[in-house]
Design a protein around this motif. Structure first.
Motif, short mmCIF file in Angstrom:
data_model
loop_
_atom_site.label_atom_id
_atom_site.label_comp_id
_atom_site.label_asym_id
_atom_site.label_seq_id
_atom_site.Cartn_x
_atom_site.Cartn_y
_atom_site.Cartn_z
N ARG A 51 14.21 -28.13 92.12
CA ARG A 51 14.95 -28.60 93.29
C ARG A 51 14.14 -28.39 94.57
NH1 ARG A 51 19.30 -26.11 90.47
NH2 ARG A 51 19.07 -24.24 91.76
N GLN A 52 13.49 -27.24 94.68
CA GLN A 52 12.67 -26.99 95.86
C GLN A 52 11.52 -27.97 95.96
OE1 GLN A 52 11.17 -23.01 96.01
NE2 GLN A 52 10.40 -23.19 98.11
N THR A 53 10.92 -28.30 94.82
CA THR A 53 9.83 -29.27 94.81
C THR A 53 10.32 -30.64 95.27
OG1 THR A 53 8.76 -28.06 93.00
CG2 THR A 53 8.06 -30.34 93.38
N LEU A 54 11.50 -31.07 94.81
CA LEU A 54 12.05 -32.35 95.23
C LEU A 54 12.35 -32.36 96.72
CD1 LEU A 54 14.47 -33.11 92.24
CD2 LEU A 54 12.25 -34.15 92.71
N GLN A 55 12.89 -31.24 97.23
CA GLN A 55 13.19 -31.15 98.65
C GLN A 55 11.92 -31.25 99.49
OE1 GLN A 55 15.35 -27.65 99.71
NE2 GLN A 55 15.57 -28.21 101.87
N LEU A 56 10.88 -30.54 99.07
CA LEU A 56 9.61 -30.62 99.78
C LEU A 56 9.03 -32.02 99.74
CD1 LEU A 56 7.97 -27.25 98.65
CD2 LEU A 56 8.94 -27.79 100.88
N GLN A 57 9.18 -32.69 98.61
CA GLN A 57 8.69 -34.06 98.49
C GLN A 57 9.43 -35.00 99.44
OE1 GLN A 57 6.09 -34.95 96.66
NE2 GLN A 57 6.20 -37.04 97.43
#
Length: 247
Positions: free
Chosen positions: A168-174
């Motif tokens: 989820r954090q990776t998607l948010q950063l993306q």
């Protein structure tokens, strides 16, 4: 410990060979040989039924504190054994060899019991299982493992939660990165339009100045006035000779 009380050179996992028995289908079982010493250990695999099994490698050298995998393949059987019982056995011999010894360099009497060197032996039994019984045994083993290791299940669940949080954090950063990219593109487009407007305005001013200068120059230059030549012919005096004036 071995039968003579010495520490084992290698350990074998699993301690028995289990083959899924199906007609006209080969089956295999992997053995993991682990060297627990600081010496180079050579091993050799023997069986009471060499025509039924294919062993690779059947001879090898395990480095200190290293391991090796042996694959034993049961060739495709043509008939069922009585009561699905197997009397075949395997023997794994091991002994210490000099450092940097290659398997091709092993002497022929390496595993000869009559030599003075120590040779350890490990006997392995063979079991045949049907595909259905193997599936049931695997399910029971997994169930018992789950019952006996709740802490492991909680640890696995925690790892899954951490993985999901990281995703989820990776998607948010993306998403934030994409937003910044779009914002930067919009800024670049606005700058380009302003620059274009300024350039057009400057060009218009320069064209206007040039036109104004040209028009002013045309007004200040004198116009060509056409010259009219006038010819004045002299008046001749009238002659009164021969004319009689009346009295």
């Amino acid at each position: 410990m071995t039968a003579d009380g010495s520490n084992p050179l290698i350990s074998v996992q699993p301690n028995a060979l289990k083959f899924v028995f199906e007609l006209e289908k080969p089956s295999f079982c992997d053995l993991k040989v682990v060297n627990h010493t600081e010496h180079h250990v050579a091993f050799k695999v023997k069986t009471t039924s060499p025509k039924k099994y294919f062993v690779r490698p059947n001879t090898g050298v395990v480095q200190p504190w290293d391991s090796s995998v042996i694959r034993v393949t049961l060739q495709a059987p043509r008939e069922y054994p009585p009561d699905m019982q197997c009397k075949d056995k395997f023997l794994l011999q091991s002994t210490v060899v000099p450092p940097n010894t290659d398997v091709d360099d092993l002497p022929a009497d390496t595993f000869n019991k009559e030599s003075t060197k120590e040779i350890q032996e490990c006997k392995l039994k063979v079991f045949y299982v049907t595909p259905s019984s193997r599936g049931n045994s695997e399910d029971e083993g997994f169930k018992s493992y789950s019952d006996q290791a709740p802490d492991s299940n909680s640890a696995v669940q925690q790892l899954k939660d951490e993985r999901d949080a990281a995703v989820r954090q990776t998607l948010q950063l993306q998403q934030e990165l994409d937003f910044l990219k779009r914002r930067r593109h919009r800024r670049n487009d606005t700058g380009f339009s302003l620059k274009f407007a300024l350039i057009v305005g400057l060009i218009g001013i320069m064209v206007g100045l040039l036109l104004n200068f040209s028009f002013s120059s045309s007004l200040s230059s004198p116009a060509a006035v056409p010259t009219v030549e006038t010819t004045i012919s002299p008046v001749e005096p009238s002659t009164t000779e021969g004319i009689e004036t009346p009295l």
